[in-house]
Write an enzyme that holds these catalytic residues in place. Structure first.
Site, PDB file in Angstrom:
ATOM      1  CD  GLU A 124      51.909  88.101  12.330  1.00 27.51           C
ATOM      2  OE1 GLU A 124      51.409  87.596  11.307  1.00 27.51           O
ATOM      3  OE2 GLU A 124      51.250  88.387  13.344  1.00 27.51           O
ATOM      4  CE  LYS A 199      48.232  90.107  14.488  1.00 25.75           C
ATOM      5  NZ  LYS A 199      48.727  88.766  14.085  1.00 25.75           N
ATOM      6  CB  CYS A 236      49.483  89.832  10.297  1.00 26.94           C
ATOM      7  SG  CYS A 236      48.716  88.552   9.249  1.00 26.94           S
TER       8      CYS A 236
HETATM    9  N1  LIG Z   1      48.953  86.413  11.442  1.00 27.43           N
HETATM   10  C1  LIG Z   1      47.707  86.786  11.368  1.00 27.43           C
HETATM   11  O1  LIG Z   1      47.274  87.732  11.993  1.00 27.43           O
HETATM   12  N2  LIG Z   1      46.929  86.065  10.526  1.00 27.43           N
HETATM   13  C2  LIG Z   1      45.519  86.165  10.493  1.00 27.43           C
HETATM   14  C3  LIG Z   1      44.981  85.797   9.182  1.00 27.43           C
HETATM   15  C4  LIG Z   1      44.899  86.944   8.236  1.00 27.43           C
HETATM   16  O2  LIG Z   1      44.837  88.085   8.670  1.00 27.43           O
HETATM   17  O3  LIG Z   1      44.875  86.713   7.045  1.00 27.43           O
END
Ligand SMILES: NC(=O)NCCC(=O)O
Length: 394
Positions: A124, A199, A236
């Site tokens: 990401e 996203k 993510c």
């Molecule tokens: N980049 C992101 O969305 N991180 C959030 C934490 C997770 O989903 O573990």
């Protein structure tokens, strides 16, 4: 410089391999990974191994197989998952940071091309530090670039064409109206842009305060038809939402990539389960890619939890892996080093699993559509059955 703390272990597999032997190791592996030990690897050129080694990129390979069919030839595709630390300190000029990451990427893509990779995916927002915890606008918003004309997409279009490789480019996007998005650009092996995915779910957990920086996607769950298969991108935090994974499957994805940035204290117990479960539940291959290292920022920030201010998120634990629709999974990359995982998938496995379990026939979509529609209304009454409402039996 992003650093991996000394006390971080390399990963579960290293623990297993250094503490179990012979049949115990085989049995543990079968139970944990759903496949035989030693894991079946690909034959790749020595030059790829040398390039990865001189670039300090761990190179692992794995092969998923499917039953041979009479009417359909095998549909073999190689994916390359690349995880990396920041080559420069977070306080280096952002242009220099991006250039250093581009140079590293060229090496990783070159190694992947030598391994016959057809579809390559980064982690990401790979072109920048994961600065969203800081909530500072400058210099981080300067890292945002056009999905179509930005320097990273331009660089990757050339590499995609040169190596006949589809490249998924997850970046912080600045659109022509100066709105920022968390985007994955899909670049065809022809060098043209096929499209982009954004996203859908933005985290507001721990230090992940990303809503300060970019908006929620309005693009839905696009699936991109590439020469090597139909692919989707679940970015993510979207991996915590089963329906997000499900929609890519319903739109026909055969492989879903999950470019991520997440840290051990928050999510490590979830990591090895979520993408794997998505692969099983949606009958596709799921490719989970996580950042590596500890990124230390110039200024302190707090997590809003009463604990002391700090300058880092904690350790991004890498551990990228591929999960198959049959519940098996590849070995994972290291928790502490840059790595390239090359996995060969036979996409015929997706339909074979659907047929074996009858998943498509038993999925009851209309029932869930009706219930979800009701549950999405503010006056929804949850279907709870209570003893209090039953007539007394004696
Ligand atoms: N980049 C992101 O969305 N991180 C959030 C934490 C997770 O989903 O573990």
């Amino acid at each position: 410089m992003a650093s991996s703390k000394q006390q971080e272990i390399d990963g579960l597999e290293t623990l297993l391999q250094s503490n179990l032997q012979n049949d115990e190791l085989r049995q543990a592996w079968r139970l944990l990974y759903g496949s035989e030990y030693p894991p079946s690897q690909l034959t790749i050129p020595k030059s790829a191994e040398e390039l990865a080694s001189t670039s300090k990129i761990q190179l692992k390979t794995y092969q998923f197989t499917a039953a041979q069919e009479q009417l359909r030839p095998a549909r073999k595709v190689r994916v390359g998952l690349f995880q990396n630390q920041l080559p420069l300190a977070t306080d280096a000029p952002v242009g220099e940071q991006r250039t250093a990451l581009h140079k590293l990427a060229e090496k990783a893509i070159d190694a992947a091309a030598q391994c016959g990779v057809n579809i390559f995916c980064f982690q990401e927002t790979w072109t920048m530090p994961f600065a969203f915890a800081t909530r500072e606008r400058l210099p981080w918003t300067e890292c945002a670039e056009s999905a179509e004309d930005g320097p990273t997409t331009q660089l990757l279009r050339g590499l995609a064409k040169r190596h006949n490789m589809v490249i998924i480019n997850p970046i912080l996007e600045r659109d022509s109206g100066d709105v920022l998005w968390n985007t994955a650009v899909v670049i065809s092996n022809s060098g043209q842009i096929i499209g982009k995915s954004r996203k859908n779910h933005i985290p507001r957990v721990g230090d992940f305060n990303e809503s300060t920086y970019y908006m929620e996607s309005t693009l839905g769950h696009p699936v991109f038809e590439t020469q090597f298969g139909k692919i989707g991108i679940n970015i993510c935090y979207g991996r915590h939402h089963p329906l997000n994974w499900a929609m890519f499957g319903l739109n026909g994805a055969e492989i879903v990539f999950n470019p991520s940035a997440t840290v051990g204290a928050l999510s490590e117990p979830l990591w090895s389960i979520e993408a794997r479960n998505a692969a099983i539940a949606n009958h596709y291959f799921a490719c989970a890619i996580n950042r590596v290292g500890t990124e230390i920022f110039p200024n302190e920030f707090t997590s809003g939890d009463g604990k002391p201010a700090h300058k880092d998120f904690g350790h991004f634990y890498g551990s990228s892996y591929v999960a198959g629709p049959d519940g098996s999974r590849s070995p994972g990359l290291s928790r502490v080093t840059d790595g390239l995982l090359v996995a060969e998938l036979d996409l015929n496995l997706c339909r074979q699993v659907k047929d074996k379990w009858g998943f498509r026939m038993t999925m009851r979509l209309p029932m869930y559509a009706e219930q979800y529609t009701k549950a999405s209304k503010p006056d929804y009454k949850p279907q709870v059955v209570s003893e209090k409402e039953r007539p007394k039996e004696d």
